[in-house]
Design a protein around this motif. Sequence first.
Motif, PDB file in Angstrom:
ATOM      1  N   GLY A   1       0.818  -1.209   0.000  1.00 48.55           N
ATOM      2  CA  GLY A   1       0.000   0.000   0.000  1.00 48.55           C
ATOM      3  C   GLY A   1       0.854   1.262   0.000  1.00 48.55           C
ATOM      4  N   ASP A   2       0.242   2.375  -0.383  1.00 48.25           N
ATOM      5  CA  ASP A   2       0.967   3.630  -0.617  1.00 48.25           C
ATOM      6  C   ASP A   2       1.705   4.121   0.631  1.00 48.25           C
ATOM      7  N   VAL A   3       3.028   4.237   0.506  1.00 46.38           N
ATOM      8  CA  VAL A   3       3.850   4.768   1.598  1.00 46.38           C
ATOM      9  C   VAL A   3       5.000   5.622   1.036  1.00 46.38           C
TER      10      VAL A   3
ATOM     11  N   PHE B   1       7.977   8.105   0.570  1.00 47.45           N
ATOM     12  CA  PHE B   1       9.038   8.573   1.470  1.00 47.45           C
ATOM     13  C   PHE B   1       9.357   7.600   2.600  1.00 47.45           C
ATOM     14  N   GLU B   2       8.532   6.556   2.835  1.00 47.60           N
ATOM     15  CA  GLU B   2       8.635   5.741   4.052  1.00 47.60           C
ATOM     16  C   GLU B   2       9.258   4.381   3.766  1.00 47.60           C
ATOM     17  N   TRP B   3      10.580   4.272   3.845  1.00 46.56           N
ATOM     18  CA  TRP B   3      11.226   2.995   3.535  1.00 46.56           C
ATOM     19  C   TRP B   3      10.866   1.911   4.555  1.00 46.56           C
ATOM     20  N   LEU B   4      10.776   2.272   5.846  1.00 42.82           N
ATOM     21  CA  LEU B   4      10.469   1.269   6.863  1.00 42.82           C
ATOM     22  C   LEU B   4       9.034   0.775   6.721  1.00 42.82           C
ATOM     23  N   ALA B   5       8.101   1.695   6.497  1.00 44.44           N
ATOM     24  CA  ALA B   5       6.709   1.278   6.294  1.00 44.44           C
ATOM     25  C   ALA B   5       6.586   0.393   5.059  1.00 44.44           C
ATOM     26  N   ASN B   6       7.370   0.675   4.037  1.00 45.71           N
ATOM     27  CA  ASN B   6       7.374  -0.163   2.839  1.00 45.71           C
ATOM     28  C   ASN B   6       7.810  -1.580   3.188  1.00 45.71           C
ATOM     29  N   LEU B   7       8.897  -1.696   3.949  1.00 45.37           N
ATOM     30  CA  LEU B   7       9.383  -3.007   4.388  1.00 45.37           C
ATOM     31  C   LEU B   7       8.311  -3.756   5.170  1.00 45.37           C
ATOM     32  N   LEU B   8       7.665  -3.076   6.113  1.00 45.58           N
ATOM     33  CA  LEU B   8       6.665  -3.717   6.955  1.00 45.58           C
ATOM     34  C   LEU B   8       5.473  -4.211   6.130  1.00 45.58           C
TER      35      LEU B   8
ATOM     36  N   ASP C   1       5.951  -0.807  -2.673  1.00 44.98           N
ATOM     37  CA  ASP C   1       5.343   0.429  -3.147  1.00 44.98           C
ATOM     38  C   ASP C   1       6.443   1.231  -3.830  1.00 44.98           C
ATOM     39  N   PRO C   2       6.100   2.072  -4.818  1.00 43.94           N
ATOM     40  CA  PRO C   2       7.164   2.798  -5.502  1.00 43.94           C
ATOM     41  C   PRO C   2       8.034   3.632  -4.563  1.00 43.94           C
ATOM     42  N   ILE C   3       9.342   3.449  -4.702  1.00 45.84           N
ATOM     43  CA  ILE C   3      10.306   4.264  -3.959  1.00 45.84           C
ATOM     44  C   ILE C   3      10.237   5.690  -4.492  1.00 45.84           C
ATOM     45  N   PHE C   4      10.254   6.641  -3.568  1.00 43.93           N
ATOM     46  CA  PHE C   4      10.171   8.052  -3.964  1.00 43.93           C
ATOM     47  C   PHE C   4      10.972   8.874  -2.981  1.00 43.93           C
ATOM     48  N   TRP C   5      11.777   9.791  -3.479  1.00 41.83           N
ATOM     49  CA  TRP C   5      12.554  10.664  -2.602  1.00 41.83           C
ATOM     50  C   TRP C   5      12.674  12.040  -3.236  1.00 41.83           C
ATOM     51  N   SER C   6      13.026  13.034  -2.430  1.00 40.85           N
ATOM     52  CA  SER C   6      13.202  14.388  -2.945  1.00 40.85           C
ATOM     53  C   SER C   6      14.599  14.535  -3.527  1.00 40.85           C
ATOM     54  N   GLU C   7      14.799  15.581  -4.284  1.00 41.20           N
ATOM     55  CA  GLU C   7      16.110  15.820  -4.895  1.00 41.20           C
ATOM     56  C   GLU C   7      17.186  16.082  -3.853  1.00 41.20           C
ATOM     57  N   TYR C   8      16.780  16.393  -2.614  1.00 40.97           N
ATOM     58  CA  TYR C   8      17.741  16.708  -1.561  1.00 40.97           C
ATOM     59  C   TYR C   8      18.049  15.497  -0.664  1.00 40.97           C
ATOM     60  N   GLU C   9      17.508  14.337  -1.008  1.00 37.51           N
ATOM     61  CA  GLU C   9      17.675  13.166  -0.151  1.00 37.51           C
ATOM     62  C   GLU C   9      19.139  12.740  -0.073  1.00 37.51           C
ATOM     63  N   SER C  10      19.530  12.244   1.105  1.00 36.32           N
ATOM     64  CA  SER C  10      20.905  11.784   1.296  1.00 36.32           C
ATOM     65  C   SER C  10      21.105  10.427   0.632  1.00 36.32           C
TER      66      SER C  10
ATOM     67  N   ARG D   1      18.753   3.049   1.869  1.00 32.50           N
ATOM     68  CA  ARG D   1      17.777   2.367   2.729  1.00 32.50           C
ATOM     69  C   ARG D   1      16.477   2.095   1.977  1.00 32.50           C
ATOM     70  N   HIS D   2      16.042   3.047   1.170  1.00 34.37           N
ATOM     71  CA  HIS D   2      14.859   2.816   0.340  1.00 34.37           C
ATOM     72  C   HIS D   2      15.042   1.563  -0.511  1.00 34.37           C
ATOM     73  N   PHE D   3      16.169   1.477  -1.184  1.00 35.78           N
ATOM     74  CA  PHE D   3      16.396   0.334  -2.066  1.00 35.78           C
ATOM     75  C   PHE D   3      16.568  -0.966  -1.292  1.00 35.78           C
ATOM     76  N   LEU D   4      17.294  -0.910  -0.176  1.00 33.61           N
ATOM     77  CA  LEU D   4      17.468  -2.113   0.642  1.00 33.61           C
ATOM     78  C   LEU D   4      16.112  -2.649   1.107  1.00 33.61           C
ATOM     79  N   ALA D   5      15.247  -1.760   1.587  1.00 32.93           N
ATOM     80  CA  ALA D   5      13.922  -2.187   2.049  1.00 32.93           C
ATOM     81  C   ALA D   5      13.108  -2.787   0.906  1.00 32.93           C
ATOM     82  N   SER D   6      13.239  -2.199  -0.283  1.00 36.39           N
ATOM     83  CA  SER D   6      12.456  -2.689  -1.424  1.00 36.39           C
ATOM     84  C   SER D   6      12.883  -4.082  -1.851  1.00 36.39           C
TER      85      SER D   6
END
Length: 398
Positions: free
Chosen positions: A244-246, A248-255, A273-282, A288-293
């Motif tokens: 389900g839609d999450v 910016f939330e890598w941990l919620a995506n994992l869960l 759920d699709p990974i999404f981040w802002s242009e300023y993301e570290s 972490r987004h990719f690892l969780a996915s």
Amino acid sequence: MTLDRREKDWTEVLADWRASLEFKNGRYPEDAWSPVYCSWYARHADITQDWVEKTAEIAVQLGFKTFILDDGWSYDERKRVSPKSIVNWYQDVGRWDLFSKKKFPDFKTHREKIRALGINYLVWVSPYFVGTRTPAYTKYGFDKRGDKPFEGNVLADPRDKAYMGLVDDQLVKLMKDADLDGLKIDFLDYIPPSVDKPRGWASHEYIKGLMAKLRSVKPDGLFEFRQSYATPLTASLATQFRAGDVPFEWLANLLRIAQIRLTMGDKVPVHSDPIFWSEYESEDNINRHFLASMAGVPMLSTDLEALSAEHRALTRKWIGFYNEKVRKFHRDGKWSVKYFAGTLQYMTSSVGDEVLVIVNDPRAEDEVAELIGGRKALVLNLAYSEIDLKRGRKGPAA
């Protein structure tokens, strides 16, 4: 109701219960395990033929095999979700047999370009949504039912054979005329439960019939269902089941991925759920987004044209990593999900003498080390501390 008093972990009890239902998995095409690019978070309904073509080309270069064109293809208005736009967002949704001529002025040439890229092409649909500005809203009497529109639409009744038959015809025509590789089928969970007028089984029978018609057009098609209707009963209807839609939330995506896995069992394509981040993301958070996915089949929805060179390189690295190292654990693996005191500690998938381990809680370090034993292990560490599977935890991560 089933009451199980055995002294077993609840995830094992759930697996036993699921097996007792004797529902069969579906036929999942090889590309159901392939990384997906989705347009939704990146652009919402601000899409054009030119943007899709350029984005699909970049997606292929980064290793994606499926492109999902989300909402916005069937009407002219270009818009982004906002407090103002969401009020009537779906008012033009519900006509499924025509692409917007304004956004896709030459769909035939467009489709040929996408096909030449070698990427699967899916589009978003929502069979129950009837927009208040669509012809069907008045023609089929939805304006006289007294239903208060929500976000610009009302819901059709799955028992309404006349209207749902129209939707079926339009979706079949869409698949044929656009030569699509499949559909993202959304909001099937929106039919509200009712004691007085139960429609749960009618909904299932409608979707079952619709999927049979769609597969008659594309037997090896890709069809996405969302988490809230990912169940053992629907395992044979779709080819992939998305968290389900999450945004910016890598941990919620994992869960959420873990929840679907517990529901659906092994060898079922579970998508992030699709990974999404802002242009300023570290870089650390993007990793972490990719690892969780990797707990599912990774899906991405950033604006690829706008990605920095560094962020493109990270995306290419992780999608390549999934395709080379992780994919087989989804397609062929036996999964285990371990919780402690409400915390997801780790997930594992075993294929032969190899094991994938996704660690979320460093306190499970010793247990994970024992689980691995002498097997070849691929360990993905999402914990906010380093882990050493031989000597114990070493302290804060660098």
